[in-house]
Write an enzyme that holds these catalytic residues in place. Structure first.
Site, PDB file in Angstrom:
ATOM      1  N   THR A 131     -12.227   6.430  15.989  1.00 39.60           N
ATOM      2  CA  THR A 131     -13.367   6.398  16.912  1.00 39.60           C
ATOM      3  C   THR A 131     -13.041   5.434  18.049  1.00 39.60           C
ATOM      4  OG1 THR A 131     -14.864   6.826  15.070  1.00 39.60           O
ATOM      5  CG2 THR A 131     -15.840   5.992  17.107  1.00 39.60           C
ATOM      6  N   CYS A 148     -19.114   2.863  10.049  1.00 42.50           N
ATOM      7  CA  CYS A 148     -19.339   3.593  11.299  1.00 42.50           C
ATOM      8  C   CYS A 148     -20.597   3.162  12.050  1.00 42.50           C
ATOM      9  CB  CYS A 148     -19.396   5.097  11.022  1.00 42.50           C
ATOM     10  SG  CYS A 148     -17.823   5.798  10.466  1.00 42.50           S
ATOM     11  N   LYS A 180     -20.825  -0.530  13.777  1.00 49.70           N
ATOM     12  CA  LYS A 180     -19.894  -0.792  14.886  1.00 49.70           C
ATOM     13  C   LYS A 180     -20.029   0.237  16.011  1.00 49.70           C
ATOM     14  CE  LYS A 180     -15.648   1.549  13.305  1.00 49.70           C
ATOM     15  NZ  LYS A 180     -15.474   2.414  14.487  1.00 49.70           N
ATOM     16  N   LYS A 236       0.826  -1.204   0.000  1.00 46.94           N
ATOM     17  CA  LYS A 236       0.000   0.000   0.000  1.00 46.94           C
ATOM     18  C   LYS A 236       0.866   1.261   0.000  1.00 46.94           C
ATOM     19  CE  LYS A 236      -3.654   0.471   2.826  1.00 46.94           C
ATOM     20  NZ  LYS A 236      -4.434   0.830   4.062  1.00 46.94           N
ATOM     21  N   LYS A 251     -23.102   2.904   0.101  1.00 42.99           N
ATOM     22  CA  LYS A 251     -23.655   4.166  -0.382  1.00 42.99           C
ATOM     23  C   LYS A 251     -22.923   4.509  -1.672  1.00 42.99           C
ATOM     24  CE  LYS A 251     -22.390   8.047   1.526  1.00 42.99           C
ATOM     25  NZ  LYS A 251     -22.105   9.128   2.489  1.00 42.99           N
ATOM     26  N   ARG A 271     -17.975  -2.409   3.729  1.00 46.08           N
ATOM     27  CA  ARG A 271     -18.039  -2.885   5.121  1.00 46.08           C
ATOM     28  C   ARG A 271     -19.457  -2.762   5.670  1.00 46.08           C
ATOM     29  NH1 ARG A 271     -13.098   0.501   7.632  1.00 46.08           N
ATOM     30  NH2 ARG A 271     -13.880   1.980   6.066  1.00 46.08           N
ATOM     31  N   GLY A 323     -34.858   2.777   3.256  1.00 45.09           N
ATOM     32  CA  GLY A 323     -34.015   1.914   2.437  1.00 45.09           C
ATOM     33  C   GLY A 323     -33.894   0.528   3.033  1.00 45.09           C
TER      34      GLY A 323
END
Length: 452
Positions: free
Chosen positions: A122, A265, A268, A36, A328, A335, A258
């Protein structure tokens, strides 16, 4: 000029580092993944995020942005260190902080002077205080000193770059005036833009991120439950959401029905704050209900498909085209995407599944190993629909609006369209060619039921 280090090159760390480098700071981003880092130094982003690669190229060309696998290099060359590694959910719902503590231990090992350590990831309430205590203990007997701050991110994937350049607010939790002033320097551009700032303590800052995401998850689950009820009583959920959103106290944001929320986010973070509440003797009933409602919503979407398409009580022999895998549009992030569980359930009920997503298929092939051998990946939405009995739109990618509907339906075996995002409720052309099923309205495919 302040030198900035970023530990972790995921969605948060990479975007944050690239944006700070565009402000002229010298930014070094570190990750343990050598492949990466090699590609990042070539200006190749590992994630799809509009505007990100342009920032990478700009930073690399100007020399304000660099990437390394050396923790020692990034720690010792930086005045401010942002921790931006993953905090995934454990099986019990609690946050896995193992990556965070690996970084903290490296900071303690290589520190060479005063540093401000900033939690961008977070983290559960109490983590910043624990980091401060650990580093204070590990540096005791030396002349080095650190200050710790909590600075949660509020990025929307697909809009992460624009959200970083013009954030809705900046929250900083710290007990050090020196750290506060240094972070004001880092965020001087936002202060000049009159972005709202909130300075508070560690625990409040950490709680704000969880509280924000949990509230939005509650809002989504609420409108989804009303959508299910609307289908049974003859109401239209989009009109209901519009009417609710006209109230300034409610607002129209996050009132789109939906298939359930997903992403890195909400799933979890709701689980994590419930775990924090449980450990502190406070059950968070509202958040728990939102989690349960989200699970129910995904199951209801599968039941809707099965009700319409089943033959002799099974989906065996049916071919279903899934449009969109990412949770989205404008991101490749899969995820906790609702598409995963819905595909899994359709397969378990005997259906054949074809999929297409403008950006999500690369990661799906890598990560959905238990599904990949059982689904067919396609190169376009048109190819995906060929010989299918139904299309299930899971992600509202803008390119789907310009699909050649007549050509598509003529290549299909059936003509059923499940619009899980209500993208085409006002499109008469789609309704002309398809047996159309949106979320939260009975007028298209569901018989009205008398109120009991």
């Amino acid at each position: 000029m302040v030198n900035v280090g970023v530990m972790g090159t995921g969605y948060v760390g990479l975007v944050h580092g690239a944006v700070l480098s565009s402000y002229g700071f010298r930014v070094t981003c570190m990750d343990v993944d050598e492949h990466k880092i090699e590609r990042l130094n070539q200006g190749i982003s590992p994630i799809y995020e509009p505007g990100l690669e342009e920032l990478l190229h700009e930073g690399l060309e100007k020399g304000t942005l660099s990437f390394t696998t050396s923790a020692q290099q990034v720690v010792q060359s930086s005045d401010v260190l942002f921790i931006a590694v993953g905090t995934p959910a454990k099986e019990d719902g609690s946050a896995d902080l193992s990556y965070v503590w690996e970084v903290v231990q490296q900071i303690g090992k290589y520190i060479n002077g005063y540093k401000v350590i900033v939690s961008k990831s977070t983290m559960p309430v109490g983590t910043s205080r624990s980091i401060a205590l650990y580093l204070d203990g590990s540096l005791r007997g030396t002349s080095y000193r650190v200050d710790v701050a909590s600075n949660p991110e509020f990025l929307r994937q697909g809009k992460a770059v624009s959200d970083s350049l013009a954030p809705s607010r900046v929250v900083i939790g710290t007990e050090s005036e020196e750290a506060k002033e240094l972070l004001k320097t880092v965020y001087a551009t936002h202060l000049e833009q009159d972005v709202p700032f909130l300075f508070t303590n560690w625990e409040s800052s950490e709680m704000i991120k969880y509280a924000s995401n949990s509230f939005l998850a509650v809002k989504i689950s609420f409108i989804n439950e009303l959508a299910l009820l609307s289908e049974k009583v003859g109401a239209r959920i989009q009109d209901i959401a519009t009417g609710m959103g006209m109230d300034d106290r409610i607002s129209p944001h996050f009132l789109q029905a939906g298939p359930g929320y997903g992403g890195s986010c909400f799933p979890k973070d709701t689980q994590a704050i419930v775990d924090v509440g449980r450990k502190n003797g406070e059950e968070l009933y509202v958040v728990r209900a939102a989690i349960a409602a989200n699970d129910k919503q995904k199951a209801k979407m599968v039941s809707k498909i099965e009700e319409v398409l089943s033959f002799d009580g099974t989906l065996k022999g049916r071919t279903i085209a899934i449009w969109g895998l990412a949770f989205k549009p404008d991101t490749d992030d899969i995820r906790y995407a609702p598409s995963y569980e819905i595909i899994q359930e359709l397969l378990s009920r005997g259906a054949s599944v074809k999929v297409y997503c403008p950006q999500g298929m690369r990661l799906a092939k890598q990560q959905w190993t238990e599904l990949s051998s059982r689904i067919q990946y396609c190169d376009s939405e048109a190819e995906c629909a060929q010989k299918a009995d139904a299309i299930v739109l899971m992600t509202e990618w803008e390119q789907f609006r310009t699909s050649s509907w007549e050509k598509i339906v003529r290549t299909m075996r059936g003509n059923v369209f499940f619009d899980m995002r209500n993208m085409f409720t006002e499109d008469s052309v789609v309704r002309q060619w398809f047996q159309y099923y949106p979320v939260g309205s009975s007028e298209y495919g569901y018989p009205l039921q008398e109120a009991q």
